[in-house]
Design an enzyme around this catalytic site. Sequence first.
Site, short mmCIF file in Angstrom:
data_model
loop_
_atom_site.label_atom_id
_atom_site.label_comp_id
_atom_site.label_asym_id
_atom_site.label_seq_id
_atom_site.Cartn_x
_atom_site.Cartn_y
_atom_site.Cartn_z
N PRO A 2 0.80 -1.21 0.00
CA PRO A 2 0.00 0.00 0.00
C PRO A 2 0.84 1.27 0.00
O PRO A 2 1.70 1.46 0.86
CB PRO A 2 -0.80 -0.11 1.31
N GLU A 3 0.60 2.10 -0.98
CA GLU A 3 1.20 3.43 -1.04
C GLU A 3 0.06 4.45 -0.92
O GLU A 3 -1.06 4.07 -0.60
CB GLU A 3 1.99 3.61 -2.34
#
Length: 271
Positions: A2-3
């Site tokens: 996850p960014e």
Amino acid sequence: MPELPEVETIVRALRVGGRGGPSILKKQVQSAELTWPRTLAEPDGGQFLARLPGQQVMDINRRGKFIVIRLDRDTLLIHLRMSGNLRVEPGGMLQPHDRLTVNFSDGWRLVFNDARKFGRAWLVADAQQVLAGLGPEPFDPALTAGVFHRRLQERRRQIKPLLLDQSFLAGMGNIYTDEALHLAKIHPLQNSADLTLERADRLLGALRVVLQQGINTNGASIDWVYRGGEFQNNFRAYGRAGQACPECGTTIARIVVGQRGTHYCPQCQGL
DNA sequence: CATCAACCCTGAGAGC
DNA sequence: TGCTCTCAGGGTTGAT
């Protein structure tokens, strides 16, 4: 992994509902469970389980890659790191790798699942004590090309590791950094202090374009953890080593920069 | 200050 | 089929 766009997608679902669950706004915590104590950065498990019950969810936001859940007395912060994910569900059996569960008084619960155990949660009175070291948000209007250029000048580092440094800019991860550098036609090893104002402006614009595309497509589904996004279908460079550059047809190269797999076009992104 | 490497972890995919 | 090995990466920490 996850960014910013993946975290933003999760935050929006928590706030307005989606991804299979309702909004958790206004819900009241009844109890909590900690099945892997090291998931908790602070306070200790005893205090955490004692302080949480009775608190109501007032607001849900994102800061960098942190999920910021403001309660009426404390703030619950969650960082998903590599393999973390959140679910909102109506009870039932816990799943493998569930680390932390927040049970609400209406029967729904928030579950923090994290196969690799890198993720962390904090329950603090002041969120700033956790978020203080973060750099600006990429979409902050105060982050103009001039400001960004000056910040690049102040450091003298390879541009890719600098973009990944959360104290320089909050929210960038390996995927969107490779994508932005490709879009901006800047080599990942380019020294930050040598970037002209024009190229800094182009880079800032590219960062915002790829992040916005990521958000618009609900993030990227790039491993077995995070599902539901479509951005992986738009990759220009990331994960495309050996394939043709979408701009010029040159074979995308892969090198290691700052211990991270790095994908770029040797033709478009010359040093 | 910049760079590098180790560390924290587990699942997936490759190779045999 | 099933085993072993390598790789993936966000962030922290310590060494150079």
